[in-house]
Motif scaffolding. Sequence first.
Motif, PDB file in Angstrom:
ATOM      1  N   ASP A  75      -6.417   1.797  12.074  1.00 33.10           N
ATOM      2  CA  ASP A  75      -4.699   1.952  11.869  1.00 33.10           C
ATOM      3  C   ASP A  75      -4.123   0.787  11.490  1.00 33.10           C
ATOM      4  O   ASP A  75      -3.149   0.820  10.687  1.00 33.10           O
ATOM      5  N   GLU A  76      -4.539  -0.507  11.982  1.00 29.89           N
ATOM      6  CA  GLU A  76      -3.866  -1.528  11.669  1.00 29.89           C
ATOM      7  C   GLU A  76      -4.050  -1.769  10.315  1.00 29.89           C
ATOM      8  O   GLU A  76      -2.877  -2.449   9.548  1.00 29.89           O
ATOM      9  N   GLU A  77      -4.943  -1.672   9.533  1.00 27.99           N
ATOM     10  CA  GLU A  77      -5.109  -2.169   8.296  1.00 27.99           C
ATOM     11  C   GLU A  77      -4.478  -1.088   7.463  1.00 27.99           C
ATOM     12  O   GLU A  77      -3.980  -1.430   6.560  1.00 27.99           O
ATOM     13  N   ILE A  78      -4.428   0.256   7.739  1.00 23.78           N
ATOM     14  CA  ILE A  78      -3.935   1.163   7.180  1.00 23.78           C
ATOM     15  C   ILE A  78      -2.546   0.899   6.977  1.00 23.78           C
ATOM     16  O   ILE A  78      -1.636   1.286   5.776  1.00 23.78           O
ATOM     17  N   LYS A  79      -1.781   0.513   8.034  1.00 25.49           N
ATOM     18  CA  LYS A  79      -0.087   0.238   8.331  1.00 25.49           C
ATOM     19  C   LYS A  79       0.335  -0.780   7.301  1.00 25.49           C
ATOM     20  O   LYS A  79       1.174  -0.754   6.772  1.00 25.49           O
ATOM     21  N   LYS A  80      -0.793  -1.899   6.926  1.00 19.67           N
ATOM     22  CA  LYS A  80      -0.403  -2.643   5.888  1.00 19.67           C
ATOM     23  C   LYS A  80      -0.460  -2.342   4.513  1.00 19.67           C
ATOM     24  O   LYS A  80      -0.151  -3.282   3.611  1.00 19.67           O
ATOM     25  N   GLN A  84       1.976   3.986   0.212  1.00 19.63           N
ATOM     26  CA  GLN A  84       0.957   4.967   0.220  1.00 19.63           C
ATOM     27  C   GLN A  84       1.227   5.833   1.247  1.00 19.63           C
ATOM     28  O   GLN A  84       1.716   5.565   2.285  1.00 19.63           O
ATOM     29  N   LYS A  85       0.608   6.908   1.096  1.00 17.39           N
ATOM     30  CA  LYS A  85       0.291   8.088   2.001  1.00 17.39           C
ATOM     31  C   LYS A  85      -1.241   7.990   2.015  1.00 17.39           C
ATOM     32  O   LYS A  85      -1.989   8.099   1.108  1.00 17.39           O
ATOM     33  N   HIS A 119      -3.152  -3.652  -3.247  1.00 20.28           N
ATOM     34  CA  HIS A 119      -3.168  -2.292  -2.585  1.00 20.28           C
ATOM     35  C   HIS A 119      -4.400  -1.738  -2.107  1.00 20.28           C
ATOM     36  O   HIS A 119      -4.368  -0.439  -1.690  1.00 20.28           O
ATOM     37  N   ILE A 120      -5.542  -2.417  -2.051  1.00 22.46           N
ATOM     38  CA  ILE A 120      -6.812  -1.754  -1.228  1.00 22.46           C
ATOM     39  C   ILE A 120      -7.420  -2.745  -0.288  1.00 22.46           C
ATOM     40  O   ILE A 120      -7.280  -3.967  -0.422  1.00 22.46           O
ATOM     41  N   ILE A 121      -7.802  -2.189   0.643  1.00 22.87           N
ATOM     42  CA  ILE A 121      -8.179  -2.782   1.644  1.00 22.87           C
ATOM     43  C   ILE A 121      -9.402  -3.617   1.455  1.00 22.87           C
ATOM     44  O   ILE A 121     -10.283  -3.034   0.797  1.00 22.87           O
ATOM     45  N   ASN A 122      -9.403  -4.779   1.604  1.00 21.23           N
ATOM     46  CA  ASN A 122     -10.632  -5.737   1.126  1.00 21.23           C
ATOM     47  C   ASN A 122     -11.004  -5.558  -0.329  1.00 21.23           C
ATOM     48  O   ASN A 122     -11.998  -5.606  -0.755  1.00 21.23           O
ATOM     49  N   GLY A 123      -9.725  -5.426  -0.913  1.00 17.74           N
ATOM     50  CA  GLY A 123      -9.883  -5.305  -2.399  1.00 17.74           C
ATOM     51  C   GLY A 123     -10.808  -6.088  -3.287  1.00 17.74           C
ATOM     52  O   GLY A 123     -11.250  -6.026  -4.291  1.00 17.74           O
ATOM     53  N   LYS A 124     -10.707  -7.522  -2.752  1.00 16.37           N
ATOM     54  CA  LYS A 124     -11.286  -8.503  -3.529  1.00 16.37           C
ATOM     55  C   LYS A 124     -12.707  -8.514  -3.325  1.00 16.37           C
ATOM     56  O   LYS A 124     -13.449  -9.053  -4.209  1.00 16.37           O
ATOM     57  N   LYS A 125     -13.479  -7.439  -2.613  1.00 22.69           N
ATOM     58  CA  LYS A 125     -14.714  -7.215  -2.378  1.00 22.69           C
ATOM     59  C   LYS A 125     -15.410  -6.186  -3.376  1.00 22.69           C
ATOM     60  O   LYS A 125     -16.258  -5.789  -3.448  1.00 22.69           O
TER      61      LYS A 125
END
Length: 260
Positions: A75-80, A84-85, A119-125
């Motif tokens: 949830d912590e990652e999503i809140k950042k 977005q929905k 815009h993406i969680i850990n997008g650099k990966k």
Amino acid sequence: MDWSKTKTIFIITFLILDCFLGYQFMEKRNSSQLDVILETTIEEQLEANGITYVELPKEITKATYVSGKSKKFTDEEIKKLPGQKVTVNDGTALKGTFIHPISLNFKDPYRLKEFLQRHIINGKKYTFWTFDEKSNTVVCYQTYDGKIIYNNESSKLLIHLNEKSEAVSYEQTMLDDLQKYERKQDIVPAIKAIETLYKKGYLQPGDRVTSVELGYYGLVQFTTSQVLTPTWHIVINGKEDYFINAFEGQIINDEGKILE
């Protein structure tokens, strides 16, 4: 005793023995020459058929398996995530919809990298893989240690575009806690991987191998925990993708199965 006949018998016997030894010698020499030819002629065979290839990586001679498990998005990652929905299925399959579509020039590596990081969680990966024109979708794969994890449903990012080339939504999965096994093993050289494709008939006269790189492939997918094996990714004529198990030297099909 008839020494004349005895001498004649000895001469004939020695002649037969000489012929036999000569035959044995020729057989061994021809066999040795054949072995040398078989060991050194794959490049010559390719050249004779007009098959060319890019410069092959030679510095990589050993590699290891890699283990990992499906990431649980928090949830912590999503809140950042901005604007977005977001919904998450089973904690591991994230779907995001942008409140306002975002312009995305995926053909520009810098712009795509910037989008992923913002815009993406850990997008650099993740890195660009292909663009599916039919579904208007940008396909990205996760990387590990600078190498791509190929065709893995548990480490994929799909970015859906509208008719204006704007990102409207995406679907994301990811492998987490990736770790290398301690024991390194010898890998099949890149030229041997090309030889496998040649012998199996996937390389035809006049073809060109346009890319050869080492990555990872999950032979058993759709499971929480996975083991990834080092894999050669070979592209023929800039459009046909083939994957060769870098430990076993066998072709992997689209379902991740080893072909005989």
